[in-house]
Design an enzyme around this catalytic site. Sequence first.
Site, PDB file in Angstrom:
ATOM      1  N   ASP A  80      44.544  37.137  43.834  1.00 53.77           N
ATOM      2  CA  ASP A  80      45.629  36.321  43.303  1.00 53.77           C
ATOM      3  C   ASP A  80      45.123  35.634  42.034  1.00 53.77           C
ATOM      4  O   ASP A  80      44.281  34.735  42.109  1.00 53.77           O
ATOM      5  CB  ASP A  80      46.056  35.297  44.361  1.00 53.77           C
ATOM      6  N   HIS A  81      45.671  36.031  40.885  1.00 50.84           N
ATOM      7  CA  HIS A  81      45.161  35.517  39.622  1.00 50.84           C
ATOM      8  C   HIS A  81      45.516  34.051  39.385  1.00 50.84           C
ATOM      9  O   HIS A  81      44.998  33.426  38.454  1.00 50.84           O
ATOM     10  CB  HIS A  81      45.696  36.371  38.465  1.00 50.84           C
ATOM     11  N   ARG A  82      46.382  33.479  40.224  1.00 49.35           N
ATOM     12  CA  ARG A  82      46.663  32.046  40.124  1.00 49.35           C
ATOM     13  C   ARG A  82      45.485  31.215  40.624  1.00 49.35           C
ATOM     14  O   ARG A  82      45.324  30.053  40.249  1.00 49.35           O
ATOM     15  CB  ARG A  82      47.912  31.695  40.924  1.00 49.35           C
TER      16      ARG A  82
END
Length: 587
Positions: free
Chosen positions: A559-561
Amino acid sequence: MANTIEVKVPNIGDFESVPVIELLVAEGDTVEKDQALMVLESDKATMDVPSPAAGKVTGLKVKVGDKVGEGSLVCSLSGQTDAAADDAAADADADADADSEAPEGRHDAPPSEPEGHEDEKTAETAESAGGPARGSARQTQAGPYTVTVPNIGDFESVPVIELLVAEGDTVEKDQALVVLESDKATMDVPSPVAGTVTSLRLKVGDKVGEGAEVCVLTPADGAGDDDDDDDGAADDAPAQQTASAETQPAREPPAAAKAPIADTPEAQPNAGPQAKTTAPATQADGEPFYAGPATRKVARQFGVDLSKVSGSGARGRIVIEDVQAYVKAELAKPAAGSGGARAAGGGIPPIPAQDYAQFGPVETKALARIRKLSAAHLSRSWLNVPHVTQHDDADITELEAFRKSAGDYTEAKLTLLPFLIKAVGLVIKRYPEFNSSLAADGESIVLKGYCNIGFAADTPNGLVVPVVKDVWAKSVGELAADCARLATTARDGKLKPDDLRGGCFSISSLGGIGGKYFTPIVNAPEVAILGVSRSSLQPVWDGANFAPRLLLPLSLSYDHRVIDGAAAARFVVLLGALLADVRRWVL
């Protein structure tokens, strides 16, 4: 000291035997003061019976279908202090004694003045206004009638929820023009004469009180004279003023509650006089529906369009339980789908339907329940999580040799999976952001002080992800035993709910099938998943020569968040180092 009071039906005007159409409480429920207890419906109006005080329902004396009148015992309330009980009793006595005023908007029946006095008062009011003795219209010098809101009891600012006519419409005498709804009752405003609507003064969402102008009517020929000569007009006035007069025969029941236009996305408060229907609000199939004020209040809270709800009450009436069931069914639809538009969300249009049979023979096969649930969950994860996948190869030449030689030291069969789980657990301890979840508000992450790792298991019914618990505290042999047990249980379809909960990280291994790299979908609310493909012998340059090495393809989706690319690269590099030399595990 606690006390018990009896709740009785308050003054409901001239209605003596009114059926109970809906019970809003059950034995043992705790209620607040003025909370609706049940709904009554006469042939003129729908009314809520409110609780005079807060307390607990200890004796419910009525059921749906019973007919009640003023003074009928509804239930008993316990848990009141003496002061509260005295106040409630005083309120009840005041309601019974106040013959000339309605009880705090708890019903929509006419004020209970003596019949003779009311008739005289209505007639006098009409004569002084120069119009018919109906109390809801006044005639101008040119002849048109200005229709006003009649006496509606103590309500001073009641919203207009539905317009039943538009400018230019022809209406009959006693035909409903608009629908008002307080928090206690629904009321129609009827036309005092037959005629044509020439000027509409209200729109949906306006708040009105007694005397507010509704519209201007041009009476049909002789309509005004008929009203002036009608000796019984004054007798009808009280019922028209608060309970709304009988409407045209097409409406059954005549003044049954209607769904407010504001409940539908298409209808806005400024819709104005565009609604031209004179029938009750209808469902999607064209059938009319009815719902009481309490039911519609719940529908508004949940944003439910009542035209889409099927009623289970008397005469198809929609009750609160119907709204609740509708909401539950709507929430369950994504799980019942296969990743379509509803499961996707975000307004994504669905894939157009195709008639595949036109191209050749087809067969329709129902999806297994597990596959349906997985499809909905994967769609949510893919659409909500910004995925990035990091690929790398791990040299497992020595690990594979060790695995084969150590088989005699464990009871369970040693596969590559328990080694992967143990190695991932060690990397997670070094990089704890991979063992986190994004908070619901998106403003923080939740770091977990435990390590549970799930692994994807292929079963005849679909993909499931059982979870191996407490990875940090277990040896590779213990992890192998857990994996074997969970895999067998999954194939037999006997996994317990606890076996599928609490995961921090997931591993999806396709090594037993084949392939190179792929992009596994993050199992949200986790933030990363490791994909493992089939190992293969590859020539690797060692600085002097090419040597055959067993390489394992790794695919880390994250998850790039929560995780950036540098952290993901460090993760796979450390994981590759641990898999390449198991001696590092003891450091």
